[in-house]
Design a protein around this motif. Structure first.
Motif, PDB file in Angstrom:
ATOM      1  N   LEU A 278       0.854  -1.385  -0.094  1.00  0.00           N
ATOM      2  CA  LEU A 278      -0.075  -0.103  -0.435  1.00  0.00           C
ATOM      3  C   LEU A 278       1.008   1.325   0.177  1.00  0.00           C
ATOM      4  CD1 LEU A 278      -2.655  -0.993   2.442  1.00  0.00           C
ATOM      5  CD2 LEU A 278      -2.739  -1.207  -0.241  1.00  0.00           C
ATOM      6  N   SER A 279       1.897   1.118  -0.023  1.00  0.00           N
ATOM      7  CA  SER A 279       2.774   2.522  -0.719  1.00  0.00           C
ATOM      8  C   SER A 279       2.224   3.764  -1.265  1.00  0.00           C
ATOM      9  CB  SER A 279       4.412   1.792  -1.609  1.00  0.00           C
ATOM     10  OG  SER A 279       5.073   2.951  -1.148  1.00  0.00           O
ATOM     11  N   ALA A 280       2.813   4.303  -0.270  1.00  0.00           N
ATOM     12  CA  ALA A 280       2.264   6.164  -0.676  1.00  0.00           C
ATOM     13  C   ALA A 280       3.387   6.600  -1.780  1.00  0.00           C
ATOM     14  CB  ALA A 280       2.111   6.795  -0.269  1.00  0.00           C
ATOM     15  N   ALA A 281       4.269   5.953  -2.465  1.00  0.00           N
ATOM     16  CA  ALA A 281       5.292   6.475  -3.929  1.00  0.00           C
ATOM     17  C   ALA A 281       4.431   6.813  -4.486  1.00  0.00           C
ATOM     18  CB  ALA A 281       6.359   5.146  -4.011  1.00  0.00           C
ATOM     19  N   GLY A 282       5.072   8.238  -5.283  1.00  0.00           N
ATOM     20  CA  GLY A 282       4.546   8.229  -6.408  1.00  0.00           C
ATOM     21  C   GLY A 282       2.880   8.823  -6.425  1.00  0.00           C
ATOM     22  N   LYS A 283       2.269   8.842  -5.520  1.00  0.00           N
ATOM     23  CA  LYS A 283       1.060   9.615  -5.166  1.00  0.00           C
ATOM     24  C   LYS A 283       0.046  10.631  -4.442  1.00  0.00           C
ATOM     25  CE  LYS A 283       0.043   3.972  -5.317  1.00  0.00           C
ATOM     26  NZ  LYS A 283      -0.332   2.344  -4.195  1.00  0.00           N
ATOM     27  N   HIS A 284      -0.977  10.190  -4.959  1.00  0.00           N
ATOM     28  CA  HIS A 284      -1.616  11.328  -4.127  1.00  0.00           C
ATOM     29  C   HIS A 284      -2.168  11.479  -3.505  1.00  0.00           C
ATOM     30  CE1 HIS A 284      -0.310  14.416  -7.347  1.00  0.00           C
ATOM     31  NE2 HIS A 284      -1.005  13.372  -8.167  1.00  0.00           N
ATOM     32  N   VAL A 285      -2.403  11.630  -1.378  1.00  0.00           N
ATOM     33  CA  VAL A 285      -2.889  10.896  -0.753  1.00  0.00           C
ATOM     34  C   VAL A 285      -3.867  11.103   0.233  1.00  0.00           C
ATOM     35  CG1 VAL A 285      -2.258   9.805   1.308  1.00  0.00           C
ATOM     36  CG2 VAL A 285      -0.760   9.775  -0.799  1.00  0.00           C
ATOM     37  N   GLY A 294      -3.818  10.503  12.086  1.00  0.00           N
ATOM     38  CA  GLY A 294      -3.398  10.734  11.019  1.00  0.00           C
ATOM     39  C   GLY A 294      -1.980  11.343  10.708  1.00  0.00           C
ATOM     40  N   ALA A 295      -1.296  12.086  12.231  1.00  0.00           N
ATOM     41  CA  ALA A 295      -0.312  12.608  11.789  1.00  0.00           C
ATOM     42  C   ALA A 295       1.291  11.653  10.850  1.00  0.00           C
ATOM     43  CB  ALA A 295       0.663  13.488  12.832  1.00  0.00           C
ATOM     44  N   ASP A 296       0.126  10.687  11.851  1.00  0.00           N
ATOM     45  CA  ASP A 296       1.381   9.385  11.365  1.00  0.00           C
ATOM     46  C   ASP A 296       1.708   8.800  10.276  1.00  0.00           C
ATOM     47  OD1 ASP A 296       2.079   9.135  14.178  1.00  0.00           O
ATOM     48  OD2 ASP A 296       0.858   7.617  14.333  1.00  0.00           O
ATOM     49  N   CYS A 297       0.166   8.962   9.465  1.00  0.00           N
ATOM     50  CA  CYS A 297       0.432   8.159   8.238  1.00  0.00           C
ATOM     51  C   CYS A 297       1.310   9.062   7.887  1.00  0.00           C
ATOM     52  CB  CYS A 297      -1.313   8.416   7.750  1.00  0.00           C
ATOM     53  SG  CYS A 297      -2.491   7.249   8.542  1.00  0.00           S
ATOM     54  N   LEU A 298       0.543  10.796   7.314  1.00  0.00           N
ATOM     55  CA  LEU A 298       1.575  11.969   7.186  1.00  0.00           C
ATOM     56  C   LEU A 298       2.835  11.272   7.300  1.00  0.00           C
ATOM     57  CD1 LEU A 298       1.019  14.531   5.657  1.00  0.00           C
ATOM     58  CD2 LEU A 298       1.208  15.285   7.843  1.00  0.00           C
ATOM     59  N   GLY A 299       3.470  11.056   8.116  1.00  0.00           N
ATOM     60  CA  GLY A 299       4.955  11.244   8.202  1.00  0.00           C
ATOM     61  C   GLY A 299       5.456  10.275   7.593  1.00  0.00           C
ATOM     62  N   THR A 300       4.160   8.974   7.377  1.00  0.00           N
ATOM     63  CA  THR A 300       4.845   7.493   6.868  1.00  0.00           C
ATOM     64  C   THR A 300       5.029   7.679   4.724  1.00  0.00           C
ATOM     65  OG1 THR A 300       4.418   5.665   8.414  1.00  0.00           O
ATOM     66  CG2 THR A 300       4.515   5.420   6.609  1.00  0.00           C
ATOM     67  N   ALA A 301       3.641   8.278   4.331  1.00  0.00           N
ATOM     68  CA  ALA A 301       3.652   8.768   3.898  1.00  0.00           C
ATOM     69  C   ALA A 301       4.545   9.484   2.506  1.00  0.00           C
ATOM     70  CB  ALA A 301       2.509   9.591   3.357  1.00  0.00           C
ATOM     71  N   ILE A 302       5.222  10.881   3.522  1.00  0.00           N
ATOM     72  CA  ILE A 302       6.715  11.412   2.701  1.00  0.00           C
ATOM     73  C   ILE A 302       7.591  10.639   2.820  1.00  0.00           C
ATOM     74  CG2 ILE A 302       7.578  13.171   3.784  1.00  0.00           C
ATOM     75  CD1 ILE A 302       5.339  15.050   5.229  1.00  0.00           C
ATOM     76  N   ARG A 303       7.630   9.684   3.611  1.00  0.00           N
ATOM     77  CA  ARG A 303       9.090   9.141   3.450  1.00  0.00           C
ATOM     78  C   ARG A 303       8.941   7.987   2.839  1.00  0.00           C
ATOM     79  NH1 ARG A 303       8.864  11.510   8.275  1.00  0.00           N
ATOM     80  NH2 ARG A 303      10.918  11.350   9.553  1.00  0.00           N
ATOM     81  N   GLU A 304       7.329   7.639   2.282  1.00  0.00           N
ATOM     82  CA  GLU A 304       7.667   6.923   1.201  1.00  0.00           C
ATOM     83  C   GLU A 304       7.905   7.658  -0.246  1.00  0.00           C
ATOM     84  OE1 GLU A 304       4.831   2.880   3.151  1.00  0.00           O
ATOM     85  OE2 GLU A 304       3.439   5.136   2.056  1.00  0.00           O
ATOM     86  N   GLY A 305       7.448   8.133   0.110  1.00  0.00           N
ATOM     87  CA  GLY A 305       7.825   9.288  -1.651  1.00  0.00           C
ATOM     88  C   GLY A 305       6.389   9.682  -2.175  1.00  0.00           C
ATOM     89  N   ALA A 306       5.290  10.059  -1.404  1.00  0.00           N
ATOM     90  CA  ALA A 306       4.206  10.575  -1.466  1.00  0.00           C
ATOM     91  C   ALA A 306       3.655  11.324  -2.575  1.00  0.00           C
ATOM     92  CB  ALA A 306       3.563  10.606  -0.834  1.00  0.00           C
ATOM     93  N   ALA A 307       3.193  11.949  -3.693  1.00  0.00           N
ATOM     94  CA  ALA A 307       3.776  13.111  -4.814  1.00  0.00           C
ATOM     95  C   ALA A 307       2.996  14.450  -4.111  1.00  0.00           C
ATOM     96  CB  ALA A 307       2.992  12.672  -5.765  1.00  0.00           C
ATOM     97  N   SER A 308       2.026  13.720  -2.970  1.00  0.00           N
ATOM     98  CA  SER A 308       1.424  14.363  -2.919  1.00  0.00           C
ATOM     99  C   SER A 308       0.582  13.795  -1.462  1.00  0.00           C
ATOM    100  CB  SER A 308       0.510  15.531  -2.742  1.00  0.00           C
ATOM    101  OG  SER A 308      -0.471  15.254  -3.510  1.00  0.00           O
ATOM    102  N   VAL A 309       0.798  15.206   0.022  1.00  0.00           N
ATOM    103  CA  VAL A 309       0.235  14.280   1.004  1.00  0.00           C
ATOM    104  C   VAL A 309      -1.135  15.350   1.329  1.00  0.00           C
ATOM    105  CG1 VAL A 309       0.017  12.616   3.188  1.00  0.00           C
ATOM    106  CG2 VAL A 309       1.488  12.958   1.533  1.00  0.00           C
ATOM    107  N   THR A 310      -3.093  15.072   1.910  1.00  0.00           N
ATOM    108  CA  THR A 310      -2.990  16.082   2.638  1.00  0.00           C
ATOM    109  C   THR A 310      -3.841  16.037   3.691  1.00  0.00           C
ATOM    110  OG1 THR A 310      -3.801  17.679   0.270  1.00  0.00           O
ATOM    111  CG2 THR A 310      -5.445  18.089   2.418  1.00  0.00           C
ATOM    112  N   ALA A 400      -6.441  12.607  -5.105  1.00  0.00           N
ATOM    113  CA  ALA A 400      -6.289  11.135  -4.245  1.00  0.00           C
ATOM    114  C   ALA A 400      -6.430   9.679  -5.074  1.00  0.00           C
ATOM    115  CB  ALA A 400      -7.962  11.710  -3.507  1.00  0.00           C
ATOM    116  N   ASP A 401      -5.174   9.586  -5.876  1.00  0.00           N
ATOM    117  CA  ASP A 401      -4.632   7.535  -5.376  1.00  0.00           C
ATOM    118  C   ASP A 401      -4.659   6.934  -4.306  1.00  0.00           C
ATOM    119  OD1 ASP A 401      -3.808   8.603  -8.338  1.00  0.00           O
ATOM    120  OD2 ASP A 401      -2.594   9.702  -7.415  1.00  0.00           O
ATOM    121  N   LEU A 402      -4.118   7.269  -3.484  1.00  0.00           N
ATOM    122  CA  LEU A 402      -4.719   6.605  -1.816  1.00  0.00           C
ATOM    123  C   LEU A 402      -5.205   7.434  -0.835  1.00  0.00           C
ATOM    124  CD1 LEU A 402      -4.083   4.290  -0.692  1.00  0.00           C
ATOM    125  CD2 LEU A 402      -1.589   5.412   0.077  1.00  0.00           C
TER     126      LEU A 402
END
Length: 496
Positions: A278-285, A294-310, A400-402
């Motif tokens: 379920l990696s956020a890499a390259g995805k709009h999250v 939610g903040a834990d998800c935010l920090g995780t998605a940033i480290r996985e290389g998300a295209a954007s996270v809101t 939103a891809d994820l």
């Protein structure tokens, strides 16, 4: 009180975080290694050793905060460790993961920045391990009584350690393959490295606590059969029934619960997986829910290389100062706080459309839409007023891809065979019903932690574990327990 003028002459200084551009490239803890100890003694000097220390009231553990602040100020680390461990089994956990209601209750916080109680606590916990102040404490003799603890989160571990040290033979049952509950698979590595958890588990094993992993009571082991095998059972399964988002588009591929997403990232850090499915890499999250998960998800998605996270928060953006009318001292106020993950999101520009850092405040999700293959592609939201009513003309759409749902939890899982297998009574809100002595309607079965209290903080979880241990010890011995019971089952945090 080591320095009578410390709170006047010394400004508040917190444990510094590593540079954002460095830490988002790894999963190590966000703080600068070794940077806490040089500042912590002076920070402890700021404690006023109040005649009535309200920090005691704000913390359910009853931590003796002025005492160990004074000891740290004098750099008497052994004595500070003894005083801290007298009320808290796992200070290195709470020093990293607790939002510190004790600091909100600090008397200094009436008109100045509070004492950095959480940092001092963490420093004591870490120094205690470095200096060997926390050896295993096996009991001198065994009672001949047996206890099963179901669940290995902070409540279960605290209860197990207390009961083991009291001389009872304790087995901890955990449905996952490793011990730790949410601390293992829910808390990201950058908030607490799992080495802190491992050394406590090793300590408990050396004391005599037994662990049974990959064992779901109610499925792998019959719940009633287990109850008959032990003299007492403690239910500490946590609140694992997550809240849903019943909106159009929920069925689309790419919409997941936070607790489906976070454990996979933790398993990557454990070495079980090369990459999360379920990696956020390259995805709009888009994260729906403004809390810590939610903040834990935010920090995780940033480290996985998300295209954007809101991150969406249905509440209005809080202010930077306490509202003395609505949330007077010493209650825990709702303030605009910049967690490490939000600081990272702000600095890397994770969500260009957000109000602040990565968050959209006063935002409510309307529906999700997808592509021809049934994959989520957009999240439609609207602004809301203070009563959570839609504001006309405030609708907008986010790519939103994820989509991750971080909406909290309602109680224990009622489908796993444990609740039904034991015939447990539940409260109307879905938590396990219990008496003033922590006992359920089933004789010899006790309930503690989020499973009975509802979703709460780690300090409440540990306090529940310590308190239920005292209740079980009294049940087994037939006499008042010498174990501390910091709270009762109906105690609640201070509110207006």
């Amino acid at each position: 009180m080591a320095d009578p003028k410390g709170f006047i002459t010394t400004p508040r200084q917190e444990w510094p975080r590593r540079p954002v551009e460095e830490r988002v490239r790894d999963w190590d803890e966000v703080y600068v290694p070794g940077a806490l100890l040089p500042i912590v003694a002076k920070q402890a000097d700021r404690c006023m050793d109040c005649g009535i220390p309200f920090c005691h009231q704000a913390c359910p553990l009853g931590n003796l905060i002025p005492e160990w602040n004074g000891l740290v100020s004098r750099e008497d680390w052994r004595a500070a460790s003894e005083r801290l461990h007298a009320t808290n089994n796992f200070p290195e956990f709470t020093g990293r993961l607790c939002p510190a209601p004790c600091e909100a209750g600090c008397v200094l916080a009436i008109n100045q920045p509070a004492v950095t109680i959480k940092n001092v606590e963490c420093a004591i916990g870490d120094r205690a391990w470095e200096e060997g102040f926390t050896p295993p404490r096996p009991p001198e003799r065994l009672s001949g009584r047996t206890v099963a603890v179901i669940g290995s989160g902070p409540t279960g571990l605290a209860a197990a350690q207390q009961l083991t040290r009291a001389g009872h033979t304790v087995a901890v049952y955990e449905r996952d393959d490793r011990i730790g509950g949410l601390m293992r698979y829910g808390i990201p590595e950058f908030k607490m490295e799992k080495r802190h958890l491992e050394r406590r588990i090793d300590q408990m094993r050396a004391e005599g606590t037994r662990f049974r992993t990959s064992t779901a009571v109610g499925r792998d082991v019959d719940a009633e059969e287990l109850r008959c095998r032990y003299d007492a059972v403690v239910l500490a399964t946590g609140a694992t029934a997550w809240r849903e988002l019943a909106l159009p588009g929920r069925e689309l591929t790419g919409v997941h619960q936070a607790m489906e997403y976070l454990p996979l990232a933790n398993r990557v850090c454990e070495g079980d997986l090369d990459a999360s499915p379920l990696s956020a890499a390259g995805k709009h999250v888009v994260i729906v829910g403004g809390g810590d998960t939610g903040a834990d998800c935010l920090g995780t998605a940033i480290r996985e290389g998300a295209a954007s996270v809101t991150q969406l928060d249905i509440y209005a953006q809080p202010g930077a100062e306490r509202d003395e009318e609505a949330e007077p001292w010493p209650t825990y106020p709702r303030l605009y706080r910049l967690s490490a993950a939000h600081e990272e999101a702000r600095d890397v520009g994770a969500a260009p459309a957000a109000d602040a850092d990565a968050r959209l405040f006063a935002a409510s999700t309307l529906r999700l839409t997808g592509d021809a293959d049934g994959r989520v592609r957009e999240l439609h939201l609207t602004g809301v007023d203070a009563g959570r009513r839609p504001v006309p003309g405030a609708e907008r759409t986010l790519p939103a891809d994820l989509v991750l749902l971080a909406l909290g939890f309602s109680g224990p899982d009622r489908e796993d065979g444990l609740v039904g297998g034991l015939g447990l009574e539940l409260e109307p809100r879905g938590t396990i019903a219990r008496s003033a002595g922590f006992e359920t309607n089933v004789p010899g079965v006790f309930a503690a932690g989020d499973a009975a209290r509802g979703q709460s903080l780690i300090v409440w979880a540990i306090a529940e574990g310590r308190a239920v241990a005292a209740a079980v010890d009294q049940h087994l011995t037939g006499r008042p327990s010498h174990l501390p019971a910091p709270i009762g089952p109906y105690d609640r945090p201070m509110t207006v």
